[in-house]
Write a protein that holds these residues in place. Structure first.
Motif, PDB file in Angstrom:
ATOM      1  N   VAL A  57       0.831  -1.209   0.000  1.00  8.45           N
ATOM      2  CA  VAL A  57       0.000   0.000   0.000  1.00  8.45           C
ATOM      3  C   VAL A  57       0.864   1.256   0.000  1.00  8.45           C
ATOM      4  N   VAL A  58       1.965   1.232   0.749  1.00 14.15           N
ATOM      5  CA  VAL A  58       2.873   2.385   0.770  1.00 14.15           C
ATOM      6  C   VAL A  58       3.454   2.627  -0.621  1.00 14.15           C
ATOM      7  N   ILE A  59       3.843   1.554  -1.315  1.00 21.04           N
ATOM      8  CA  ILE A  59       4.374   1.693  -2.671  1.00 21.04           C
ATOM      9  C   ILE A  59       3.291   2.230  -3.617  1.00 21.04           C
ATOM     10  N   LEU A  60       2.079   1.650  -3.546  1.00 28.74           N
ATOM     11  CA  LEU A  60       0.970   2.123  -4.382  1.00 28.74           C
ATOM     12  C   LEU A  60       0.679   3.596  -4.124  1.00 28.74           C
ATOM     13  N   LEU A  61       0.699   3.975  -2.869  1.00 27.63           N
ATOM     14  CA  LEU A  61       0.413   5.358  -2.504  1.00 27.63           C
ATOM     15  C   LEU A  61       1.462   6.302  -3.076  1.00 27.63           C
ATOM     16  N   GLY A  62       2.736   5.926  -2.928  1.00 26.81           N
ATOM     17  CA  GLY A  62       3.811   6.765  -3.453  1.00 26.81           C
ATOM     18  C   GLY A  62       3.712   6.950  -4.952  1.00 26.81           C
ATOM     19  N   VAL A  63       3.440   5.866  -5.658  1.00 29.44           N
ATOM     20  CA  VAL A  63       3.311   5.934  -7.114  1.00 29.44           C
ATOM     21  C   VAL A  63       2.091   6.766  -7.512  1.00 29.44           C
ATOM     22  N   LEU A  64       0.975   6.578  -6.802  1.00 27.05           N
ATOM     23  CA  LEU A  64      -0.258   7.313  -7.108  1.00 27.05           C
ATOM     24  C   LEU A  64      -0.065   8.810  -6.922  1.00 27.05           C
ATOM     25  N   VAL A  65       0.493   9.203  -5.795  1.00 29.53           N
ATOM     26  CA  VAL A  65       0.723  10.629  -5.522  1.00 29.53           C
ATOM     27  C   VAL A  65       1.642  11.229  -6.572  1.00 29.53           C
ATOM     28  N   SER A  66       2.674  10.462  -6.938  1.00 31.99           N
ATOM     29  CA  SER A  66       3.640  10.970  -7.908  1.00 31.99           C
ATOM     30  C   SER A  66       3.044  11.065  -9.316  1.00 31.99           C
ATOM     31  N   LEU A  67       2.316  10.031  -9.740  1.00 32.38           N
ATOM     32  CA  LEU A  67       1.788  10.006 -11.105  1.00 32.38           C
ATOM     33  C   LEU A  67       0.779  11.111 -11.358  1.00 32.38           C
ATOM     34  N   PHE A  68      -0.117  11.328 -10.383  1.00 30.74           N
ATOM     35  CA  PHE A  68      -1.136  12.357 -10.588  1.00 30.74           C
ATOM     36  C   PHE A  68      -0.618  13.746 -10.262  1.00 30.74           C
ATOM     37  N   ASN A  69       0.479  13.812  -9.521  1.00 30.95           N
ATOM     38  CA  ASN A  69       1.199  15.081  -9.301  1.00 30.95           C
ATOM     39  C   ASN A  69       0.256  16.225  -8.972  1.00 30.95           C
ATOM     40  N   THR A  70      -0.597  16.013  -7.972  1.00 25.92           N
ATOM     41  CA  THR A  70      -1.627  17.009  -7.653  1.00 25.92           C
ATOM     42  C   THR A  70      -1.199  18.008  -6.598  1.00 25.92           C
ATOM     43  N   GLY A  71       0.041  17.928  -6.153  1.00 31.79           N
ATOM     44  CA  GLY A  71       0.475  18.812  -5.086  1.00 31.79           C
ATOM     45  C   GLY A  71       0.909  20.179  -5.549  1.00 31.79           C
TER      46      GLY A  71
ATOM     47  N   LEU B 212       5.862  10.727 -18.137  1.00 31.61           N
ATOM     48  CA  LEU B 212       5.668   9.480 -17.406  1.00 31.61           C
ATOM     49  C   LEU B 212       6.936   8.631 -17.322  1.00 31.61           C
ATOM     50  N   PRO B 213       7.700   8.443 -18.432  1.00 32.20           N
ATOM     51  CA  PRO B 213       8.930   7.630 -18.319  1.00 32.20           C
ATOM     52  C   PRO B 213       9.916   8.188 -17.294  1.00 32.20           C
ATOM     53  N   PHE B 214      10.013   9.527 -17.226  1.00 34.63           N
ATOM     54  CA  PHE B 214      10.929  10.148 -16.265  1.00 34.63           C
ATOM     55  C   PHE B 214      10.471   9.888 -14.833  1.00 34.63           C
ATOM     56  N   MET B 215       9.160   9.973 -14.607  1.00 33.88           N
ATOM     57  CA  MET B 215       8.629   9.715 -13.256  1.00 33.88           C
ATOM     58  C   MET B 215       8.851   8.266 -12.837  1.00 33.88           C
ATOM     59  N   LEU B 216       8.637   7.347 -13.784  1.00 30.70           N
ATOM     60  CA  LEU B 216       8.850   5.933 -13.474  1.00 30.70           C
ATOM     61  C   LEU B 216      10.328   5.650 -13.197  1.00 30.70           C
ATOM     62  N   MET B 217      11.202   6.324 -13.936  1.00 27.80           N
ATOM     63  CA  MET B 217      12.630   6.151 -13.707  1.00 27.80           C
ATOM     64  C   MET B 217      13.013   6.639 -12.310  1.00 27.80           C
ATOM     65  N   LYS B 218      12.392   7.739 -11.878  1.00 24.74           N
ATOM     66  CA  LYS B 218      12.646   8.247 -10.525  1.00 24.74           C
ATOM     67  C   LYS B 218      12.222   7.237  -9.468  1.00 24.74           C
ATOM     68  N   LYS B 219      11.101   6.542  -9.712  1.00 30.34           N
ATOM     69  CA  LYS B 219      10.641   5.529  -8.752  1.00 30.34           C
ATOM     70  C   LYS B 219      11.638   4.383  -8.651  1.00 30.34           C
ATOM     71  N   VAL B 220      12.143   3.943  -9.816  1.00 31.06           N
ATOM     72  CA  VAL B 220      13.114   2.851  -9.835  1.00 31.06           C
ATOM     73  C   VAL B 220      14.381   3.276  -9.108  1.00 31.06           C
ATOM     74  N   ILE B 221      14.852   4.483  -9.383  1.00 29.76           N
ATOM     75  CA  ILE B 221      16.056   4.990  -8.709  1.00 29.76           C
ATOM     76  C   ILE B 221      15.829   5.075  -7.206  1.00 29.76           C
ATOM     77  N   PHE B 222      14.641   5.550  -6.821  1.00 24.99           N
ATOM     78  CA  PHE B 222      14.327   5.663  -5.392  1.00 24.99           C
ATOM     79  C   PHE B 222      14.475   4.316  -4.692  1.00 24.99           C
ATOM     80  N   PHE B 223      13.856   3.271  -5.235  1.00 23.22           N
ATOM     81  CA  PHE B 223      13.885   1.966  -4.574  1.00 23.22           C
ATOM     82  C   PHE B 223      15.277   1.340  -4.609  1.00 23.22           C
TER      83      PHE B 223
END
Length: 387
Positions: A157-171, A178-189
């Protein structure tokens, strides 16, 4: 110095409310939420959700997620990984699908509907653990499976939440491809894994040799804050980093010592302010129009976790009585869902129109869960006596 008076009021009322709730068998967190509602703009208006409350609450939620990571027992997960994985995943899929459906049915935005599904996929077994302790079931196979599934549930759930917040970028940040955001997630983990595997144990060992007061506790907090900052910088949310910092330290010999030192810091001051801050944001003006939403969502929230967890247990070899106990142990949403709801409001994934109603549903599932668990355990015990 008004903030000192506000802090004094919060500490006095939360401790009294927590005591009274424990006396009647209700989770203390419910009392802390009610303090926020009563003292806040919804009723008395004595405390306002100002900058002071916001920053204290932010520290509180980071420490709370850090403690959640510290308490994650990966050894138990490794022992019961098959049933735990099955229970956790089906206990996530059912609420996600039906939660999304509820959001769509009541006219929520698409991203808010997805967020609603993720929110009610969360489990908080702290209350279930207390029931299991009272009935001497913690060391049973059902109890161990519930605890193992809770670890998987939290991580997924924590992973899903992080990806959801990042993908929709509502902050309010700049949109990114999208590819850049996904790359950031991979680098993060990858970075988190490297730090947790090799750097964190080394830092904790160095701190144990330092000739200064509470060096290990300070180092644990430094790691927590650094992970939180890095997660936020990578668009994952600070609580994601805090959770993985807790998991990293839980794999070192310093786990229990840090738990004993960090919990007083969090639960004495910062964490109560976080739960009060949730109550401060409650608004009852639209409740008359949302009673059906609250009722249906409560039923969906309880049944999807109950049946998802039970089916997950059944397919891995448990009989239906044991599976019912395991499903009941996963029903409570508690502090985990409250954290996610607050993050959703701040990230604009959850509108103020639905926020208060969802908090009521979280409270309802948290109060209902212990009674369902006690009932299923009693039925299981009666069945064993007859056999």
């Amino acid at each position: 110095m008004v903030f000192l008076g506000s802090l004094c009021l919060i500490l006095v009322f939360t401790k009294v409310a927590g005591h009274l709730c424990n006396r009647i068998g209700v989770p203390a967190v419910i009392g802390e939420l009610l303090v926020g509602i009563i003292l806040g703009p919804a009723i008395l208006g004595w405390i306002q959700p100002d900058a002071f409350i916001h920053y204290f609450a932010e520290i509180g939620v980071v420490i709370l997620m850090f403690i959640a990571g510290l308490e994650s027992d990966l050894a138990l997960l490794r022992k019961y990984w098959k049933p735990a994985l099955s229970v956790a995943l089906l206990g996530i899929v059912f609420p996600m699908v039906f939660g999304f459906g509820m959001g769509e049915l009541f006219g929520m935005a698409f991203q808010s509907s997805i967020f609603l599904g993720v929110l009610f996929s969360a489990t908080s077994v702290s209350i279930s653990v207390q029931v299991l302790k009272d009935l001497n079931k913690v060391d049973s196979k059902e109890g161990a499976t519930i605890l193992g599934a809770a670890v998987v549930d939290d991580i997924v759930v924590v992973i899903l939440l992080g990806v959801l917040v990042s993908l929709f970028n509502t902050g309010g940040g700049d949109s990114q491809p999208l590819p850049f955001m996904l790359m950031k997630k991979v680098i993060f983990f990858i970075v988190i894994f490297v730090l947790a595997r090799w750097v964190v144990p080394m830092l904790m060992k160095i701190s144990s040799k330092m000739l200064t007061i509470e060096a290990e506790t300070a180092m644990a907090l430094i790691i927590c804050l650094a992970f939180s900052y890095f997660a936020d910088f990578m668009g994952m949310g600070s609580i994601i980093g805090a959770f993985f910092a807790g998991i990293a330290i839980s794999q070192t010999p310093y786990k229990h010592k840090i738990e004993k030192k960090i919990e007083p810091i969090g639960y004495a001051v910062f964490i109560p302010v976080f739960f009060v801050s949730i109550g401060l944001n409650m608004d009852f003006s639209g409740f008359g129009e949302q009673w059906l939403f609250i009722l249906l969502l409560t039923v969906v929230a309880v049944l999807t976790k109950q049946f998802g967890g039970a089916i997950g247990a059944r397919v891995t070899g448990f009989n239906w009585k044991s599976a019912a106990v395991i499903g009941a142990g996963m029903v409570s949403r508690g502090e985990m869902a409250l954290i996610i709801a607050k993050l959703g409001l701040e990230s604009n994934l959850l509108t103020e129109e639905f926020y208060s109603s969802i908090i009521v549903v979280i409270i309802a599932t948290t109060v209902i869960a212990p009674f369902i668990l006690k009932y299923t355990i009693t039925k299981q015990d009666e069945s064993l006596k007859l056999n």
